[in-house]
Design a protein around this motif. Structure first.
Motif, mmCIF file in Angstrom:
data_model
loop_
_atom_site.group_PDB
_atom_site.id
_atom_site.type_symbol
_atom_site.label_atom_id
_atom_site.label_comp_id
_atom_site.label_asym_id
_atom_site.label_seq_id
_atom_site.Cartn_x
_atom_site.Cartn_y
_atom_site.Cartn_z
ATOM 1 N N MET A 71 37.817 52.897 -50.497
ATOM 2 C CA MET A 71 38.630 51.824 -49.922
ATOM 3 C C MET A 71 39.893 52.411 -49.292
ATOM 4 O O MET A 71 40.611 53.193 -49.914
ATOM 5 N N LEU A 72 40.159 52.035 -48.047
ATOM 6 C CA LEU A 72 41.356 52.490 -47.362
ATOM 7 C C LEU A 72 42.503 51.499 -47.505
ATOM 8 O O LEU A 72 43.620 51.882 -47.819
ATOM 9 N N SER A 73 42.248 50.237 -47.236
ATOM 10 C CA SER A 73 43.277 49.192 -47.342
ATOM 11 C C SER A 73 42.574 47.850 -47.255
ATOM 12 O O SER A 73 41.350 47.777 -47.340
ATOM 13 N N SER A 74 43.337 46.787 -47.076
ATOM 14 C CA SER A 74 42.771 45.453 -46.866
ATOM 15 C C SER A 74 43.256 44.917 -45.530
ATOM 16 O O SER A 74 44.351 45.255 -45.062
ATOM 17 N N ILE A 75 42.449 44.071 -44.915
ATOM 18 C CA ILE A 75 42.726 43.555 -43.579
ATOM 19 C C ILE A 75 42.656 42.037 -43.593
ATOM 20 O O ILE A 75 41.817 41.450 -44.291
ATOM 21 N N ASP A 76 43.544 41.401 -42.837
ATOM 22 C CA ASP A 76 43.542 39.947 -42.736
ATOM 23 C C ASP A 76 44.446 39.543 -41.577
ATOM 24 O O ASP A 76 45.118 40.390 -40.968
ATOM 25 N N CYS A 77 44.478 38.244 -41.286
ATOM 26 C CA CYS A 77 45.285 37.699 -40.194
ATOM 27 C C CYS A 77 46.176 36.579 -40.712
ATOM 28 O O CYS A 77 45.870 35.929 -41.715
ATOM 29 N N MET A 78 47.285 36.358 -40.018
ATOM 30 C CA MET A 78 48.159 35.226 -40.276
ATOM 31 C C MET A 78 48.555 34.586 -38.951
ATOM 32 O O MET A 78 48.568 35.249 -37.902
ATOM 33 N N HIS A 79 48.871 33.286 -39.000
ATOM 34 C CA HIS A 79 49.291 32.549 -37.815
ATOM 35 C C HIS A 79 50.802 32.350 -37.855
ATOM 36 O O HIS A 79 51.369 32.002 -38.893
ATOM 37 N N TRP A 80 51.434 32.535 -36.711
ATOM 38 C CA TRP A 80 52.875 32.372 -36.571
ATOM 39 C C TRP A 80 53.124 31.295 -35.519
ATOM 40 O O TRP A 80 52.745 31.448 -34.361
ATOM 41 N N GLU A 81 53.753 30.213 -35.944
ATOM 42 C CA GLU A 81 53.954 29.078 -35.048
ATOM 43 C C GLU A 81 54.882 29.450 -33.896
ATOM 44 O O GLU A 81 55.913 30.105 -34.081
ATOM 45 N N TRP A 82 54.519 29.004 -32.703
ATOM 46 C CA TRP A 82 55.277 29.276 -31.476
ATOM 47 C C TRP A 82 55.780 27.940 -30.930
ATOM 48 O O TRP A 82 55.064 27.225 -30.265
ATOM 49 N N LYS A 83 57.020 27.628 -31.213
ATOM 50 C CA LYS A 83 57.574 26.329 -30.847
ATOM 51 C C LYS A 83 57.727 26.170 -29.348
ATOM 52 O O LYS A 83 57.409 25.117 -28.781
ATOM 53 N N ASN A 84 58.244 27.195 -28.676
ATOM 54 C CA ASN A 84 58.523 27.116 -27.246
ATOM 55 C C ASN A 84 57.395 27.688 -26.401
ATOM 56 O O ASN A 84 57.629 28.329 -25.376
ATOM 57 N N CYS A 85 56.163 27.446 -26.841
ATOM 58 C CA CYS A 85 55.009 27.875 -26.049
ATOM 59 C C CYS A 85 54.997 27.134 -24.716
ATOM 60 O O CYS A 85 55.245 25.919 -24.657
ATOM 61 N N GLN A 86 54.743 27.852 -23.650
ATOM 62 C CA GLN A 86 54.731 27.237 -22.329
ATOM 63 C C GLN A 86 53.609 26.213 -22.221
ATOM 64 O O GLN A 86 52.552 26.351 -22.832
ATOM 65 N N VAL A 87 53.853 25.173 -21.422
ATOM 66 C CA VAL A 87 52.949 24.026 -21.365
ATOM 67 C C VAL A 87 51.539 24.445 -20.956
ATOM 68 O O VAL A 87 50.541 23.983 -21.530
ATOM 69 N N MET A 117 47.421 37.511 -30.005
ATOM 70 C CA MET A 117 46.214 36.735 -29.755
ATOM 71 C C MET A 117 46.512 35.251 -29.927
ATOM 72 O O MET A 117 47.212 34.844 -30.857
ATOM 73 N N PRO A 118 46.004 34.383 -29.030
ATOM 74 C CA PRO A 118 46.264 32.944 -29.129
ATOM 75 C C PRO A 118 45.725 32.353 -30.426
ATOM 76 O O PRO A 118 44.744 32.831 -31.001
ATOM 77 N N GLY A 119 46.379 31.276 -30.876
ATOM 78 C CA GLY A 119 46.025 30.663 -32.144
ATOM 79 C C GLY A 119 44.679 29.979 -32.182
ATOM 80 O O GLY A 119 44.195 29.644 -33.264
ATOM 81 N N SER A 120 44.042 29.742 -31.020
ATOM 82 C CA SER A 120 42.726 29.107 -31.016
ATOM 83 C C SER A 120 41.625 30.056 -31.466
ATOM 84 O O SER A 120 40.504 29.624 -31.733
ATOM 85 N N HIS A 121 41.911 31.353 -31.565
ATOM 86 C CA HIS A 121 40.918 32.327 -32.003
ATOM 87 C C HIS A 121 40.841 32.349 -33.524
ATOM 88 O O HIS A 121 41.754 31.925 -34.220
ATOM 89 N N ASN A 122 39.748 32.892 -34.023
ATOM 90 C CA ASN A 122 39.616 33.118 -35.457
ATOM 91 C C ASN A 122 39.666 34.619 -35.739
ATOM 92 O O ASN A 122 39.838 35.436 -34.839
ATOM 93 N N ASP A 123 39.497 34.982 -36.997
ATOM 94 C CA ASP A 123 39.622 36.384 -37.382
ATOM 95 C C ASP A 123 38.585 37.274 -36.713
ATOM 96 O O ASP A 123 38.853 38.446 -36.410
ATOM 97 N N ILE A 124 37.396 36.736 -36.460
ATOM 98 C CA ILE A 124 36.342 37.532 -35.829
ATOM 99 C C ILE A 124 36.720 37.865 -34.384
ATOM 100 O O ILE A 124 36.559 39.017 -33.932
ATOM 101 N N ASN A 125 37.216 36.880 -33.634
ATOM 102 C CA ASN A 125 37.634 37.137 -32.258
ATOM 103 C C ASN A 125 38.766 38.143 -32.195
ATOM 104 O O ASN A 125 38.804 39.008 -31.310
ATOM 105 N N VAL A 126 39.693 38.031 -33.138
ATOM 106 C CA VAL A 126 40.811 38.975 -33.164
ATOM 107 C C VAL A 126 40.309 40.381 -33.454
ATOM 108 O O VAL A 126 40.749 41.361 -32.831
ATOM 109 N N LEU A 127 39.359 40.504 -34.376
ATOM 110 C CA LEU A 127 38.803 41.819 -34.698
ATOM 111 C C LEU A 127 38.089 42.427 -33.499
ATOM 112 O O LEU A 127 38.138 43.650 -33.288
ATOM 113 N N ASP A 128 37.438 41.597 -32.689
ATOM 114 C CA ASP A 128 36.743 42.102 -31.499
ATOM 115 C C ASP A 128 37.712 42.717 -30.493
ATOM 116 O O ASP A 128 37.354 43.649 -29.761
#
Length: 289
Positions: A71-87, A121-132
């Motif tokens: 085992m090298l480490s552990s991997i995961d994703c988190m979402h960070w809210e973007w209040k001033n996202c452009q329209v 990466m945009p928030g509409s993606h999931n962990d699999i898309n981010v890994l790709d």
């Protein structure tokens, strides 16, 4: 400098210190960007880097102590809210919670060393898309990662792996838990895997606790600015870990020297006289004065 640190540590708005510090909002934003860029330029190469051969050996020993050879480490994703996202981007950045977010993928060890971070990466993606889209496996594909050698049940393996949750694909470099364990062995494995893979989630929690700007929605308008700031936060966490490990080495050396001096003079050495520091559990700095 005072305003920049307070913005990062307490998540205050840029114009919060107009009257106290006597500095304008635009100047504060410029100073914040310059500060983050400078820290990343100076320290990123040292702390935000892939593991070398010595790091690989240390990570493998850490994994073996926890019952996971290779085992090298552990991997995961988190979402960070973007209040001033452009329209025009709000549709692609809207996550499952209905809020506009950006995704951070990270790889962290037990002592919170974040040596891989992939952001924007945009928030509409999931962990699999981010890994790709991620570069986490580029070192393996290009043959740049130091060799990883270990033996399990008489079989020799030359590729390490990361602990992940169930959403990730079934790859040789990823190890998930058993979804519905039935036997005693399966239940024990699932319990150990689910506990060990929490390292990266714990790292996310430390980032949010130490720097409050990571807790709430980000107010910046452009992704590159947020990426620079996030890189600085990761570098700062890794710097703290390195500093505390330095204290561990100092305390270990001091204990060894005192033990040798006492034994040579006929005294019995009591280890409790030296403050003990376990870098892999508490990660607390002690005063050596």
């Amino acid at each position: 400098m005072t305003t920049v640190v307070r913005i990062l540590a307490y998540s205050y708005a840029a114009d919060h210190y107009d009257e106290y510090i006597k500095i304008g909002e635009s100047t504060v934003i410029k100073c914040l960007k310059a500060f983050c860029n400078a820290i990343v330029a100076v320290y990123a190469e040292k702390y935000m880097r892939p593991p070398n051969e010595a790091d690989i050996v240390w990570l493998l020993e850490e994994g073996e102590q926890r019952g996971f050879l290779g085992m090298l480490s552990s991997i995961d994703c988190m979402h960070w809210e973007w209040k001033n996202c452009q329209v025009e981007w709000q549709g692609t950045h809207r996550g499952r919670s209905g809020k506009k977010t950006l995704i951070l993928e990270a790889v962290a060890s037990q002592d919170l060393w974040i040596w891989h971070a992939f952001f924007e990466m945009p928030g509409s993606h999931n962990d699999i898309n981010v890994l790709d889209h991620s570069l986490v496996f580029n070192g393996i594909v290009n043959g740049q990662l130091p060799p990883v050698n270990y033996v399990v049940n008489g079989h020799h393996y030359r590729m390490g792996y990361y602990l992940s949750d169930g959403i990730y694909p079934k790859l040789a470099t990823l190890m998930q838990t058993i979804p519905h364990p039935t036997t005693t062995k399966e239940k024990l494995f699932a319990q150990r895997q689910e506990a060990a893979r929490k390292d990266v989630e714990r790292a996310f929690g430390v980032l949010q606790i130490k720097w409050a700007i990571m807790q709430g929605p980000i107010l910046w308008k452009y992704e590159p600015d947020m990426s620079d700031m996030l890189s600085w936060v990761n570098v700062d966490i890794d710097k703290d870990i390195s500093y505390e490990e330095g204290l561990v080495q100092i305390l270990d050396t001091r204990e060894k020297v005192l033990s040798e001096d006492f034994s040579q003079n006929g005294y019995q050495f009591d280890p409790e006289e030296i403050p003990e520091l376990d870098a892999k559990r508490s990660k607390k700095a002690y005063d050596l004065a």
